[in-house]
Design a protein around this motif. Structure first.
Motif, mmCIF file in Angstrom:
data_model
loop_
_atom_site.group_PDB
_atom_site.id
_atom_site.type_symbol
_atom_site.label_atom_id
_atom_site.label_comp_id
_atom_site.label_asym_id
_atom_site.label_seq_id
_atom_site.Cartn_x
_atom_site.Cartn_y
_atom_site.Cartn_z
ATOM 1 N N GLU A 1 0.896 -1.169 -0.037
ATOM 2 C CA GLU A 1 0.022 0.123 0.043
ATOM 3 C C GLU A 1 1.089 1.155 -0.064
ATOM 4 O O GLU A 1 2.187 0.958 0.551
ATOM 5 N N PRO A 2 0.372 2.333 -0.524
ATOM 6 C CA PRO A 2 1.126 3.495 -0.673
ATOM 7 C C PRO A 2 1.843 4.085 0.680
ATOM 8 O O PRO A 2 3.156 4.455 0.732
ATOM 9 N N GLN A 3 1.192 3.712 1.801
ATOM 10 C CA GLN A 3 1.828 4.108 3.051
ATOM 11 C C GLN A 3 3.184 3.639 3.167
ATOM 12 O O GLN A 3 3.949 4.139 3.692
ATOM 13 N N ILE B 1 5.766 4.993 1.085
ATOM 14 C CA ILE B 1 6.037 6.510 1.515
ATOM 15 C C ILE B 1 7.210 6.373 2.742
ATOM 16 O O ILE B 1 8.364 6.975 2.845
ATOM 17 N N PRO C 1 0.867 13.585 3.231
ATOM 18 C CA PRO C 1 1.337 12.339 3.337
ATOM 19 C C PRO C 1 2.354 12.235 4.398
ATOM 20 O O PRO C 1 2.594 10.902 4.699
#
Lengths: 325, 500
Positions: free
Chosen positions: B321-323, B326, B355
């Motif tokens: 997932e994007p988290q 990041i 973000p």
């Protein structure tokens, strides 16, 4: 020098311009109160103010939950049923001789759980919030009837009445403090924490929120759970006031909660709302109801006027938004 | 003099918030001419057209249609005046038939009931007129894009349009379809209809148009008959006298491999392997839908990855997932800033800090002063022009919005920065600034992945270019090859179409 300039520009953490944009509705409230003070001598009496406060407390707790759900782009129509469920759960708890804290925690937990389920259905199964909560309202109402066997029962615990009817120092009702406490928590949650920021982001642009690494599904789910908890608190106050556990109470309360949010500047498109605005919205609704009663407006007209008022406030909101764009 | 023109406008200005989209613009259209509008993105062409068809209201200025004052309240109103617009994105109702689409809102009726038979007959007549062989009862969803566009054109003309506006009509057509479209346009011209033709493709303009008006930065620059001008003159009018160096690529030292992928497969791409080094700008070129963006979305955890390995600084990583991406130091500027980049109704500050809110959090609370300070610093560093940090993102111009998106990802202190179309819909000045920033970041040791549909941008900014075709990397080009002239737009374009 620089600091005074900051103070001048910053008001409640925003520039004066944004303040008026967000809370301009406060002047409508002041206008209404002003008119009522002039036309109705009863309006300013202690008993009347007391009754406004009591009605504001229940609706207010619901609106403080609803504002999260709407801001994140959802809606919850099941809260009326949740009030009934709370009432019934409290009745059962007292029937089993449970102490007050246990009854309170049990009822709030029950509503939070149902809110959580609403949230899971909306976020995980990607169902429309309107449809989900339209259906769960029946489920929850049904559960309330099943638990209570469809019967109303009076509440035997005498001190429980304090929550809805008691007064601090014999002047200010206890329930208004509960409402204010909840408002402070809601304010902090929405305006000062990461969760609140995520609620705004999810409602503002869900795709951007996903791309920014936000766990969108959880954010959505928790808004419904928080709504459930707020409904639980509202249900406790209401049950205490009517002093009975009834499975048939609470229908139509969702309308007032939604209306309060909308009047207070919450956008149905999501991503725009404030807690102070919502509180003003609640008080406006309280004053309108009270005012119409004092002016002896026929209750059938009251209902129609309420609807017209919601539409007017949305039109106003639209107009303001257009001017900004 | 004014009698010669079917349509003219004078002194049209339009503001959006504080920014000026059009400044005292004029425009003249003769009957039966094909008039091209030329200008960069954000030059004001589309805004002017939207004013003409009533989608926007002009702040100043007058318009005249056949010598009479004209103003449209909405596109339907414009249509009744004989002005129709065919938008770049077609407005197709997939469940309507061809005949129903053509005569939408003008159906034949018997009393209160529809008379489909008569509508179909009428449709057949206009379809024949354009030599367009499609049955009037075919559903719109069964048509190709080119055919659907023909239907739109026929609809526009069938309500006695005097002026047809076409916004990038060939953007999704192949060359045969384009030829057919041109034949139709010439047919319109013969019938005395004026066509306003917006396109970025110079070749097309020279093939089909009679007259060209040039716009730049919201201003009207001039009008030229096609016969009296040439490409170079038009380009210099479009760009203006001060030609900015919009690709200020600075070569910097390329360090170790930062990010590496091996054998990535997913929806829209197969067996993708590449590595990107510290200080390197790695360009990705390919047609829209060739799998470039799809690969990056999967790497960033937005879409599922079917197989393959990712390595960051030599260690294998997994991103679900994007988290997670990041946290690992990968940032991605998405191709569509309105869809994936910004919460437009939230403030600049909130967008920038979104973000990486965690870093500005103490206990449960966001440290608002620190947040404001850090976001302001970042915004100033990127020269974001905004009334305040509390201003909503929609009040900013496209270029500044894009800088906000960049600022937001810079806040996460990335090691790998994926830029998908970082300068789409951004004016020349902001474009140059964004390119400059990319060079600075590369110099600081960031690994940058640049996806762009603009060939000059990829060629001008990249140390190395990977070319996609149908989901696979089919060629790579080094900067030296570009500088030596061995690789150019033509050769890369050829690669993109699968010719190696």
């Amino acid at each position: 020098m620089n600091q005074t300039k900051m103070k001048d520009r910053q008001f409640l953490g925003m520039t004066r311009e944004t303040f008026f944009k967000k809370y301009g509705i406060i002047f409508i409230l002041l206008l209404m109160v002003g008119i009522m003070l002039v036309v109705s001598p009863t309006f300013r009496t202690y008993n009347n103010v007391l009754s406004i406060m009591q009605s504001v407390a229940v609706n207010g707790c619901l609106a403080l939950g609803m504002v999260f759900v709407i801001t994140a782009g959802g809606i919850d129509l099941s809260i009326g049923s949740q009030l009934a469920l709370t009432s019934v759960v409290i009745g059962c708890a007292f029937a089993a001789n449970a102490p007050i804290p246990v009854a309170i925690i049990a009822s709030i937990a029950m509503c939070t759980a149902f809110g959580f389920i609403n949230g899971l259905l909306v976020s995980r199964l990607k169902l429309f919030p309107f449809v989900v909560t339209l259906a769960t309202q029946l489920v929850i109402r049904g559960a309330a009837y099943i638990i209570s066997d469809g019967k109303a029962s009076s509440i035997t615990n005498k001190s429980f009445r304090t929550i809805g009817m008691g007064k601090v120092g014999d002047v200010i009702p206890v329930c208004i403090f509960i409402f204010l406490g909840l408002a402070v928590i809601a304010f902090i949650l929405l305006h000062c924490t990461k969760f609140g920021r995520f609620v705004y982001a999810v409602g503002g642009n869900i795709n951007a929120a996903i791309a920014s690494g936000i766990k969108v599904k959880w954010v959505q789910t928790f808004t419904y759970a928080w709504m459930g908890a707020c409904a639980g608190v509202a249900g406790i106050i209401l049950t205490s006031r009517i002093n009975a556990a009834q499975p048939n109470i609470g229908s139509g309360y969702e309308t007032d909660a939604i209306a309060a949010c909308v009047i207070g500047g919450t956008s149905f498109a999501g991503g725009i709302s404030t807690i102070p605005g919502t509180i003003i919205g609640i008080i406006i609704i309280g004053v309108i109801y009270n005012g119409m009663n004092l002016l002896q407006v026929n209750s059938y007209y009251q209902m129609a006027l309420k609807g017209i008022l919601i539409i007017l406030s949305v039109v106003l909101d639209n107009y303001l938004n257009k001017r900004r764009g | 003099m004014g009698e010669d023109y079917i349509f003219e406008c004078q002194n049209i200005s339009k503001y959006f918030g504080g920014s000026k989209a059009l400044k005292n613009v004029e425009f003249h259209l003769k009957p039966g001419e094909i008039h091209a509008l030329l200008g960069e993105n954000g030059a004001g062409k589309s805004t002017l057209m939207k004013i003409i068809v009533g989608l926007y209201k002009p702040d100043t200025g007058t318009m005249k249609l056949e010598g009479k004052p004209y103003r449209a309240n909405d596109p339907y109103d414009a249509m009744r005046h004989g002005i129709s617009m065919i938008h770049q994105e077609l407005n197709i109702e997939p469940h309507l038939s061809v005949a129903e689409s053509i005569f939408l809102n003008r159906e034949d009726t018997v009393g209160p009931f529809l008379n489909p038979k008569k509508t179909n007959e009428r449709a057949q007549k206009v379809l024949d007129q354009f030599d367009f062989h499609v049955s009037p009862t075919t559903l719109m969803e069964k048509l190709t894009i080119a055919q659907a566009q023909m239907v739109e054109i026929i609809r526009a003309v069938s309500c006695d349009a005097k002026i047809v506006i076409m916004d990038e009509p060939t953007s999704s057509l192949d060359s045969n379809e384009t030829e057919r479209l041109f034949a139709t346009i010439r047919q319109l011209k013969q019938q005395g209809v004026s066509v306003i033709y917006i396109s970025h493709r110079m070749e097309e303009i020279f093939e089909i148009c009679d007259t060209i008006s040039i716009f730049r930065d919201g201003q009207y620059i001039g009008t030229k008959p096609l016969a009296e001008t040439n490409k170079n003159e038009l380009v210099s009018m479009m760009v203006g006298h001060e030609v900015l160096n919009i690709f200020p690529k600075v070569d910097c030292e390329i360090g170790q491999t930062v990010f590496k992928v091996e054998g990535l497969c997913g929806k829209g791409f197969t067996d993708i392997s590449f590595e990107v080094h510290a200080g390197e700008i790695l360009g990705f070129s390919g047609l829209v839908g060739s799998g470039r963006s799809e690969t990056m979305r999967a790497i960033f955890g937005l879409d599922p990855l079917e197989s393959g390995h990712l390595y960051l600084n030599g260690e294998e990583i997994r991103i679900r997932e994007p988290q997670k991406a990041i946290d690992l130091g990968i940032a991605m500027v998405n191709e569509d800033r309105k869809l994936f980049g910004l919460c437009l109704n939230r403030s600049v500050k909130e967008n920038i800090s979104l973000p990486n809110l965690r870093a500005r959090q103490k206990g449960l609370f966001i440290q608002s002063k620190r947040e404001l300070r850090e976001c302001t610093e970042m915004a100033e560093k990127l020269h974001v022009k905004t009334a305040s940090m509390d201003a909503e993102a929609y009040s900013l111009s496209g270029g500044n919005q894009q800088k906000v998106v960049l600022a937001k990802w810079m806040m996460t202190n990335p090691k790998v920065l994926i830029l998908d179309e970082p300068t789409r819909g951004v004016d020349v000045g902001a474009k140059a600034e964004i390119h400059m920033l990319m060079c600075q970041l590369a110099a600081q040791g960031l690994a940058i992945i640049l996806i762009s549909s603009e060939l000059p941008e990829v060629l001008g900014m990249s140390d190395r270019i990977l070319i996609y075709h149908e989901g696979r990397i089919i060629n790579s080009v080094m900067r030296e090859q570009v500088l030596s002239g061995e690789a150019d737009q033509m050769s890369v374009l050829n690669n993109m179409f699968g010719n190696v």
